[in-house]
Design an enzyme around this catalytic site. Structure first.
Site, PDB file in Angstrom:
ATOM      1  NE  ARG A  79     -20.059  32.307 -38.335  1.00 43.33           N
ATOM      2  CZ  ARG A  79     -19.929  31.500 -39.376  1.00 43.33           C
ATOM      3  NH1 ARG A  79     -19.772  30.222 -39.197  1.00 43.33           N
ATOM      4  NH2 ARG A  79     -19.941  31.972 -40.584  1.00 43.33           N
ATOM      5  CG  HIS A 427      -4.612 -13.787 -11.164  1.00 36.47           C
ATOM      6  ND1 HIS A 427      -4.760 -14.343 -12.412  1.00 36.47           N
ATOM      7  CD2 HIS A 427      -3.347 -14.082 -10.764  1.00 36.47           C
ATOM      8  CE1 HIS A 427      -3.647 -14.976 -12.745  1.00 36.47           C
ATOM      9  NE2 HIS A 427      -2.766 -14.837 -11.759  1.00 36.47           N
ATOM     10  NE  ARG A 590       4.904  -9.249  -3.612  1.00 37.88           N
ATOM     11  CZ  ARG A 590       3.656  -9.094  -4.021  1.00 37.88           C
ATOM     12  NH1 ARG A 590       2.963  -8.052  -3.582  1.00 37.88           N
ATOM     13  NH2 ARG A 590       3.105  -9.927  -4.854  1.00 37.88           N
ATOM     14  CB  THR A 739      -2.768   1.413  -2.706  1.00 36.55           C
ATOM     15  OG1 THR A 739      -2.199   1.282  -4.010  1.00 36.55           O
ATOM     16  CG2 THR A 739      -2.110   2.541  -1.968  1.00 36.55           C
ATOM     17  CG  ASP A 741      -3.141  -7.170  -0.235  1.00 36.31           C
ATOM     18  OD1 ASP A 741      -4.214  -7.798  -0.185  1.00 36.31           O
ATOM     19  OD2 ASP A 741      -2.116  -7.613  -0.784  1.00 36.31           O
ATOM     20  CB  CYS A 803       4.414  -0.886  -5.490  1.00 37.46           C
ATOM     21  SG  CYS A 803       4.090  -1.853  -4.016  1.00 37.46           S
TER      22      CYS A 803
HETATM   23  C1  PEP Z   1      -0.715  -4.447  -3.219  1.00 41.14           C
HETATM   24  O1  PEP Z   1      -1.287  -5.143  -2.394  1.00 41.14           O
HETATM   25  O2  PEP Z   1      -0.988  -3.240  -3.404  1.00 41.14           O
HETATM   26  C2  PEP Z   1       0.320  -5.016  -4.082  1.00 41.14           C
HETATM   27  C3  PEP Z   1       1.002  -4.255  -4.920  1.00 41.14           C
HETATM   28  O3  PEP Z   1       0.551  -6.346  -4.010  1.00 41.14           O
HETATM   29  P1  PEP Z   1      -0.348  -7.460  -4.708  1.00 41.14           P
HETATM   30  O4  PEP Z   1      -1.236  -6.779  -5.685  1.00 41.14           O
HETATM   31  O5  PEP Z   1       0.593  -8.406  -5.340  1.00 41.14           O
HETATM   32  O6  PEP Z   1      -1.086  -8.059  -3.557  1.00 41.14           O
HETATM   33 MG    MG Z   2      -0.460  -7.018  -1.803  1.00 37.10          MG
END
Ligand code: PEP
Ligand code: MG
Length: 852
Positions: A79, A427, A590, A739, A741, A803
């Site tokens: 094996r 979105h 925010r 992160t 944007d 975030c």
């Molecule tokens: C981002 O830009 O990382 C963020 C958390 O904000 P949003 O996704 O709402 O633009």
């Molecule tokens: Mg953003």
């Protein structure tokens, strides 16, 4: 008996033989452990990786020496024993040594039928796996006999051009050579490299005295395990087949015997209670000393038990969690080890319903797997239709070119969402993950006709509204029809494991939560607070949307304030509800971020409705909608820019936050709200907004006579904000890196459109991964690093966090830990994965520290 010191590169497996999995492979090492536990393992020799490599290159060890520990004319099995069993290996070959003489002997011992079957099977497996002859020429007859054996031997002679080898030494050498060469073959190498094996991964082999499983007294073979591989619950499970060998018992069509007492038929427990008892004992011993839940292969030879092999039980993610917790609860392993044993990503399978692995899949479209889980429903092509289906309690799948805030209610009503455009942070993806809704974005291999309510697939099939499809958000595939699913499987052991994980974790985990429902999920998953509440999502409810629209259409600051004043109590109630749910844990709110046009209708019909609602002429509405629309809204008037140009919006939001804080205090909660300013690019923006917010705070204090504290921070999501973090931190108690944007702006890559070409970019190696999915540590990461360093240098106690959607992935958590961040914040359903991943990183670091 040969002493093991006489062997070179191969060794008899004894309790004391020098043997490691890195030299001889996992199977050999495991067999040694079983032998040390005094389990009845047949005599076994292990060939090292070096030895097998040598064999592939033509250096065959002395076969007479190899055979010597096995006594006179033995039957043997060989094996594979690779370093990691997932890397595969050639198939096992049984009954080596079988020849005409042994056939006669076995006829005398076992009778014709068993002896004939055994010889016929060996000829077949040798012909196919060793001599590489055509399997069709060696079909297994239903009842082998001397004639069929003769025919097989003749076929071998004519196809191989040489008689079937009768000499066991020749047979063994050929088996070893063919297995060694198979490992070196290109296909095998590519396959194992795809599973993560290094280019030079070695193969060991084990030669074992054959336990026949055939005999006059009770004989047979089987497999036993002690927990259920799907649920992880304790359960003796397996199969035993009398008069059989190897893994025969596992073949579905074999009439195997039950292991435990069973009203449906005979069981091993009743037939051979002592053997059954020994199996349980060995199972318990194996679990205790191998520190793992194992599956054992066993053989009964004339009533006597032999243990042939033991492998780590293959298991579902649910079972992996339960097994790890049970092993730690029983003191077999320590809690840190249990935490390290479960793959964080595997938790996704527990958190969401999934397409069953056994399901037949008919993919009709593929895209980016933006939110995991699976759902089945009827196709719908508008949010309104999704709501209509939900009202009828009919499951539906919402398909859109892309989603906008107008679709939110439709998304809530649907079981899953699929969009043609978009990427990991568009979105639909962000909302889908927030809701725990399966979601696929960036589907490009279909033609979507929203007007006709049809999808035409690449192979020309047309799916219309009402057709049933399944969305597999984990794999990014839309499947035709309804397919079997496996339900989400959260149980106490999951909570226990994560509770242990939290003891070792050294970075905080918060959730991005916009609604009370999100906050409840975040709490249930033990998030340590809300790291990002996107307040605009609170305005998408129908009643609020109309007030928002009135505000946007206001002619004067007074009119605007009048609309905003109507929003104030709604926002106050929203925040109070969040504070209530989070029970004193930090909540970071925010301020309003998106461009205003997102709140305005895009269709003519929508504009007509709005004209009616506001009592304005349609042309008036159209003109104003055009006036607020921008060429590049993501880089236009949004975030703090809106806060500076229409300051009343932030005024009313901060007032709502402060009033909710006071209301919460009256209910006995101590809340220090965190207010975050989005899309900052200059220190002056922060100074201006800060001054206004402080003025609102002062006004609320005076009006109410109540005192409260709050924190003001900045969202670092433009490259300039990262570079100027030193300036900005002077006015911010926290910096939270957005992160999504930041990736968009660092690459100059639209987060909503990148899905269209991302797979082609990744395939061509332009980007190693989708940077909206996997944090780009080189570019975006450098900005995070710079921002963190400059922020900290200017203000040593500034709180640092991330975030963006990357917050929940293991590699970004690793990055954030190394950069000294205080916490990560991610979608609520990613919180468990983040907690486990963060704990594992801390544990691995502490193990490394201990070693150095
Ligand atoms: C981002 O830009 O990382 C963020 C958390 O904000 P949003 O996704 O709402 O633009
Ligand atoms: Mg953003």
């Amino acid at each position: 008996m040969q002493k093991h010191s006489d062997f070179k590169d191969f060794t008899l497996i004894t309790p004391t033989a020098a043997m490691s999995a890195d030299t001889y492979g996992g199977r050999a090492k495991c067999l040694q452990r079983l032998i040390r536990l005094e389990m009845p393992v047949p005599t076994t020799i292990a060939l090292s990786f070096a030895c097998v490599k040598g064999i592939a290159a033509g250096q065959m060890p002395e076969t007479s020496v190899l055979l010597s520990p096995f006594g006179q004319s033995p039957l043997l099995s060989v094996r594979p024993s690779s370093q990691d069993k997932d890397w595969g290996g050639p198939s096992a070959i049984l009954n080596i040594g079988m020849n005409d003489a042994r056939h006669v002997e076995l006829i005398n011992r076992l009778g014709d039928p068993l002896a004939d079957r055994l010889y016929q099977r060996f000829i077949r497996s040798y012909a196919i796996h060793v001599a590489r002859l055509d399997p069709d020429d060696f079909e297994l007859p239903e009842t082998p006999n001397r004639d069929t054996i003769k025919a097989a031997l003749d076929a071998f002679d004519s196809e191989a051009g040489t008689p079937f080898p009768q000499n066991p030494q020749v047979q063994l050498a050929e088996v070893l050579r063919s297995m060694a060469r198979a490992w070196e073959g290109t296909t095998a190498r590519l396959l194992r490299q795809a599973k993560g094996a290094p280019a030079d991964a070695g193969l060991g082999l084990v030669i074992q005295s054959m336990a026949l499983g055939l005999g006059k007294a009770e004989s047979g073979s089987g497999v036993i395990q002690f927990v259920d591989e799907i649920t992880g619950e304790p359960l003796v499970k397996g199969r035993y087949l009398p008069q059989s060998q190897g893994r025969d018992a596992l073949q579905a069509d074999m009439p195997s015997m039950y292991l435990t007492k069973d009203s449906r038929g005979a069981s091993l427990e009743e037939k051979l209670p002592n053997v059954f008892g020994d199996l349980l004992r060995h199972g318990a011993q194996g679990r205790q000393f191998l520190r793992e839940e194992m599956q054992m292969e066993f053989c009964i030879q004339d009533g006597e038990l032999l243990i042939l092999d033991s492998v780590r039980l293959p298991r579902s993610s649910q079972a992996a969690v339960r097994i790890a917790v049970a092993l730690a609860d029983d003191g077999v392993i320590a809690q840190p080890e249990a935490v390290l044993r479960v793959e964080p990503r595997a938790l996704n399978e527990l958190l969401h319903r999934q397409v069953a692995s056994t399901a037949t899949r008919d993919p009709i479209a593929r895209g980016i797997p933006a939110s995991p889980g699976a759902a089945c429903g009827k196709l719908v092509f508008s949010g309104t239709d999704a709501q209509a289906h939900a009202a009828q309690e009919e499951a539906c799948i919402l398909v859109r070119p892309e989603t906008t805030p107008e679709d939110i209610r439709g998304m809530h009503a649907a079981q899953a969402v699929v969009t043609e455009r978009g990427g990991m942070t568009s979105h639909a993806a962000v909302i889908g993950r927030g809701l725990g809704l399966p979601c696929i974005v960036g589907v490009s291999n279909w033609t979507l006709d929203v007007g006709a309510k049809t999808i035409t697939t690449a192979d020309g099939r047309v799916f219309s509204e009402g057709d049933l499809v399944t969305v597999d958000g984990t794999k990014g595939e839309v499947l035709a029809g309804q397919v079997p699913m496996r339900e989400a499987a959260l149980d106490n052991t999951f909570q226990t494991l994560l509770g242990w994980a939290d003891q070792f974790r050294d970075i905080g985990v918060r959730a991005n939560a916009d609604t009370p429902a999100d906050a409840v999920t975040a709490r249930n998953f033990a998030a340590e607070g809300i790291g990002l509440c996107r307040t605009e999502h609170m305005f998408f409810e129908a009643d609020r949307m109309s007030v928002m629209r009135e505000m946007i259409f206001a002619d004067s600051p007074e009119d605007r304030k009048a609309s905003l004043d109507r929003l104030l109590p709604m926002q106050r109630a929203d925040f109070l509800q969040l504070f209530d749910i989070m029970q004193g844990l930090p909540v970071c709110i925010r301020l309003f971020d998106p461009p205003l046009h997102e709140f305005l209708p895009s269709s003519r019909e929508g504009m007509r409705e709005l004209a009616e609602a506001l009592d304005l002429a349609l042309s008036d509405v159209t003109r104003r909608v055009e006036a607020v629309s921008e060429f590049n809204p993501m880089l236009g008037m949004r975030g703090v820019r809106l806060g500076l140009t229409i300051p009343e919006i932030y005024d009313v939001q901060s007032r709502a936050i402060f009033e909710a804080t006071i209301a919460a205090a009256r209910k006995g909660m101590v809340i220090v709200p965190e207010i975050m300013i989005p899309l900052v690019s200059a220190k002056r923006e922060v100074e201006i907004v800060k001054k206004r917010i402080e003025a609102v705070a002062a006004a609320v204090r005076t009006e109410t006579g109540a005192d409260f504290d709050f924190k003001l921070g900045v969202m670092v999501e433009t490259p300039r904000a990262a570079l100027r973090a030193g300036d900005i931190a002077q006015h911010a108690t926290f910096l939270s890196f957005g992160t999504n944007d930041l990736t968009q702006m660092t690459y100059g890559l639209s987060r909503d459109d990148a899905g269209r070409f991302m797979s082609s970019y990744v395939q061509q190696g332009v980007y190693p991964e989708d940077p909206f999915h996997t944090l780009d540590k080189d570019g975006v990461g450098e900005l995070l690093q710079i921002g963190a360093e400059r922020g900290r240098a200017a203000r040593a106690d500034v709180t640092l966090s991330i975030c963006g959607e990357h917050g929940g992935t293991e590699d970004s958590i690793q990055f954030c830990r190394a950069a000294g961040f205080d916490y990560v914040s991610c979608s609520p359903f990613r919180v468990p994965v983040a907690r486990l991943a963060a704990a594992q990183l801390a544990l691995r670091d502490s193990l490394k520290d201990r070693k150095t």
